[in-house]
Design a protein around this motif. Sequence first.
Motif, mmCIF file in Angstrom:
data_model
loop_
_atom_site.group_PDB
_atom_site.id
_atom_site.type_symbol
_atom_site.label_atom_id
_atom_site.label_comp_id
_atom_site.label_asym_id
_atom_site.label_seq_id
_atom_site.Cartn_x
_atom_site.Cartn_y
_atom_site.Cartn_z
ATOM 1 N N SER A 110 -7.736 -54.101 4.612
ATOM 2 C CA SER A 110 -7.902 -53.818 5.927
ATOM 3 C C SER A 110 -7.072 -55.007 6.730
ATOM 4 O O SER A 110 -6.596 -55.852 5.911
ATOM 5 N N ASP A 111 -6.384 -54.526 7.759
ATOM 6 C CA ASP A 111 -5.794 -55.366 8.685
ATOM 7 C C ASP A 111 -4.302 -55.685 7.891
ATOM 8 O O ASP A 111 -3.880 -57.336 8.083
ATOM 9 N N LEU A 112 -3.716 -54.874 7.215
ATOM 10 C CA LEU A 112 -2.339 -55.141 6.647
ATOM 11 C C LEU A 112 -1.209 -54.551 7.804
ATOM 12 O O LEU A 112 -1.099 -53.489 8.003
ATOM 13 N N THR A 113 -0.771 -55.711 8.399
ATOM 14 C CA THR A 113 0.203 -55.276 9.576
ATOM 15 C C THR A 113 1.446 -55.194 8.778
ATOM 16 O O THR A 113 2.242 -55.861 8.175
ATOM 17 N N LEU A 114 2.342 -53.880 9.212
ATOM 18 C CA LEU A 114 3.545 -53.436 8.873
ATOM 19 C C LEU A 114 4.506 -53.164 9.920
ATOM 20 O O LEU A 114 3.807 -52.585 10.865
ATOM 21 N N MET A 115 5.753 -53.159 9.701
ATOM 22 C CA MET A 115 6.879 -53.021 10.885
ATOM 23 C C MET A 115 8.136 -52.321 10.405
ATOM 24 O O MET A 115 8.563 -53.147 9.286
ATOM 25 N N ASN A 116 8.745 -51.407 10.546
ATOM 26 C CA ASN A 116 9.921 -50.998 10.330
ATOM 27 C C ASN A 116 10.654 -51.093 11.881
ATOM 28 O O ASN A 116 10.131 -50.319 12.561
ATOM 29 N N THR A 117 11.781 -51.707 11.818
ATOM 30 C CA THR A 117 12.556 -51.812 13.281
ATOM 31 C C THR A 117 13.375 -50.587 13.485
ATOM 32 O O THR A 117 14.131 -50.722 14.410
ATOM 33 N N THR A 118 13.663 -49.992 12.503
ATOM 34 C CA THR A 118 14.529 -48.733 12.745
ATOM 35 C C THR A 118 13.903 -47.606 11.489
ATOM 36 O O THR A 118 12.866 -47.643 10.932
ATOM 37 N N ASP A 119 14.781 -46.495 11.591
ATOM 38 C CA ASP A 119 14.507 -45.453 10.288
ATOM 39 C C ASP A 119 13.136 -44.595 10.937
ATOM 40 O O ASP A 119 12.381 -44.482 9.794
ATOM 41 N N SER A 120 12.848 -44.634 12.486
ATOM 42 C CA SER A 120 11.767 -44.132 12.773
ATOM 43 C C SER A 120 12.178 -43.332 14.014
ATOM 44 O O SER A 120 12.738 -43.655 14.782
ATOM 45 N N GLU A 121 11.600 -41.875 14.136
ATOM 46 C CA GLU A 121 11.912 -41.132 15.360
ATOM 47 C C GLU A 121 10.810 -40.314 15.928
ATOM 48 O O GLU A 121 9.754 -40.054 14.728
ATOM 49 N N PHE A 122 10.755 -39.759 16.828
ATOM 50 C CA PHE A 122 9.730 -39.001 17.159
ATOM 51 C C PHE A 122 10.109 -37.995 18.427
ATOM 52 O O PHE A 122 10.341 -38.512 19.733
ATOM 53 N N HIS A 123 10.235 -36.911 18.042
ATOM 54 C CA HIS A 123 10.528 -35.963 19.160
ATOM 55 C C HIS A 123 10.262 -34.396 18.711
ATOM 56 O O HIS A 123 9.608 -34.249 17.386
ATOM 57 N N GLY A 124 10.565 -33.572 19.497
ATOM 58 C CA GLY A 124 10.161 -32.218 19.324
ATOM 59 C C GLY A 124 8.636 -31.822 19.403
ATOM 60 O O GLY A 124 8.216 -30.764 18.956
ATOM 61 N N PHE A 125 7.936 -32.738 20.282
ATOM 62 C CA PHE A 125 6.591 -32.566 20.560
ATOM 63 C C PHE A 125 6.243 -31.534 21.915
ATOM 64 O O PHE A 125 7.316 -31.323 22.539
ATOM 65 N N PRO A 126 5.263 -31.092 21.914
ATOM 66 C CA PRO A 126 5.016 -30.120 23.111
ATOM 67 C C PRO A 126 4.891 -31.024 24.584
ATOM 68 O O PRO A 126 4.568 -32.165 24.212
ATOM 69 N N ARG A 127 5.458 -30.382 25.465
ATOM 70 C CA ARG A 127 5.375 -31.074 26.818
ATOM 71 C C ARG A 127 4.581 -30.003 27.744
ATOM 72 O O ARG A 127 4.668 -29.068 27.868
ATOM 73 N N ASP A 128 3.741 -30.829 28.633
ATOM 74 C CA ASP A 128 2.996 -30.042 29.761
ATOM 75 C C ASP A 128 3.381 -30.966 30.937
ATOM 76 O O ASP A 128 4.110 -32.137 31.006
ATOM 77 N N ARG A 129 2.730 -30.571 32.131
ATOM 78 C CA ARG A 129 2.854 -31.462 33.461
ATOM 79 C C ARG A 129 2.455 -32.706 33.370
ATOM 80 O O ARG A 129 3.006 -33.656 34.314
ATOM 81 N N TYR A 130 1.817 -33.453 32.376
ATOM 82 C CA TYR A 130 1.252 -34.441 32.243
ATOM 83 C C TYR A 130 2.156 -35.348 31.477
ATOM 84 O O TYR A 130 1.780 -36.835 31.145
ATOM 85 N N VAL B 179 8.063 -48.734 3.420
ATOM 86 C CA VAL B 179 9.421 -49.263 3.757
ATOM 87 C C VAL B 179 10.378 -48.336 3.452
ATOM 88 O O VAL B 179 11.360 -47.964 4.128
ATOM 89 N N THR B 180 10.102 -47.342 2.362
ATOM 90 C CA THR B 180 11.267 -46.371 2.040
ATOM 91 C C THR B 180 11.207 -45.105 2.674
ATOM 92 O O THR B 180 11.901 -44.153 2.231
ATOM 93 N N THR B 181 10.146 -44.786 3.481
ATOM 94 C CA THR B 181 10.102 -43.522 4.115
ATOM 95 C C THR B 181 10.757 -43.172 5.292
ATOM 96 O O THR B 181 10.404 -44.287 6.249
ATOM 97 N N TYR B 182 11.662 -42.669 5.832
ATOM 98 C CA TYR B 182 12.134 -42.325 7.081
ATOM 99 C C TYR B 182 11.327 -41.396 7.752
ATOM 100 O O TYR B 182 11.043 -40.261 7.687
ATOM 101 N N SER B 183 10.743 -42.079 8.851
ATOM 102 C CA SER B 183 9.791 -41.385 9.312
ATOM 103 C C SER B 183 10.124 -40.535 10.859
ATOM 104 O O SER B 183 10.736 -41.167 11.563
ATOM 105 N N TYR B 184 9.517 -39.337 10.742
ATOM 106 C CA TYR B 184 9.717 -38.454 11.979
ATOM 107 C C TYR B 184 8.270 -38.608 12.924
ATOM 108 O O TYR B 184 8.150 -37.998 13.810
ATOM 109 N N SER B 185 7.104 -38.989 12.012
ATOM 110 C CA SER B 185 5.951 -39.305 12.795
ATOM 111 C C SER B 185 5.184 -40.290 12.111
ATOM 112 O O SER B 185 5.285 -40.175 10.744
ATOM 113 N N LEU B 186 4.161 -41.015 12.523
ATOM 114 C CA LEU B 186 3.354 -41.717 11.707
ATOM 115 C C LEU B 186 2.487 -40.958 10.918
ATOM 116 O O LEU B 186 2.094 -41.473 9.935
#
Length: 283
Positions: A141-161, A201-208
């Motif tokens: 528990s409580d293992l903090t990790l960060m990648n400063t790049t190699d991460s994206e998030f797009h193509g998700f549904p959009r509504d009025r909110y 570290v080694t996964t290029y991420s398109y979502s968490l």
Amino acid sequence: MAIVLGPNRYGKAETRLVRVTRDGDRHGLTDLNVSVALSGDLAATHLTGDNAGVLPTDTMKNTVYAFAREHGVATPEEFGLLLGRHFVSTQPQVAHARIRLESFGWERIGPHSFRRAGDFVRTATVDVAASGEVQVVSGISDLTLMNTTDSEFHGFPRDRYTTLPEATDRILATVVNASWRHSSEVTPFESVKDSLVNAFVTTYSYSLQQTLYAMGKRVLADHDGIAEIRLTLPNKHHYLVDLSPFDLENPGEVFIAGDRPYGLIEGTVTRDDAPPALVEWYL
């Protein structure tokens, strides 16, 4: 309509144990938080106040300390098994013992000197049945990790909110809480932790979500003795600061670290032939 007593258990929570192993001038140190919970033929104490089957929780605490002296503490899992087997074998009214352990790390800085290593907590939950069946779940528990790049998030549904912009280059940060159920002998903790970290570290991420699955899959691929793993990953958002009021550009260098609210991603990665669990294990 009948009113009946449902499932119940009782025990001693959070017994703090520090065990020093003295080998001449060189000492070892184990720092645990141990919780014991027992269940079985205990209805009488709830229904009539008859305590004939209620082992005092103070006795449980004392057992933790006595076992630490008599048997030592090899690993949290082994210590939990010793305690669980003791309670179900010596108390005929107890059908099930659950031992939860937190292990706090210390870094050696001398033969008998230590510095607290506070970046994560090792955990273990051991279930022992009077029938002899056991289940061992290890965790972190409580293992903090960060990648400063190699991460994206797009193509998700959009509504009025929906106001969130699509991201093709973002910070991905999380605090890993994971637990894994062993199907055979206990897998070394450090090896599993390394698999989790290396996959992040080694996964290029398109979502968490994708990263969660990659981390769980890596653990199972690397360790045949693990049946399944449960991960809980909060998305620790980082927002690019608008520096235009100060006539400054911000090419992905200055961020606000968000606190709350945050996205929370949870999932289990399992083998299709995993043996069934003895009891629910990621409570």
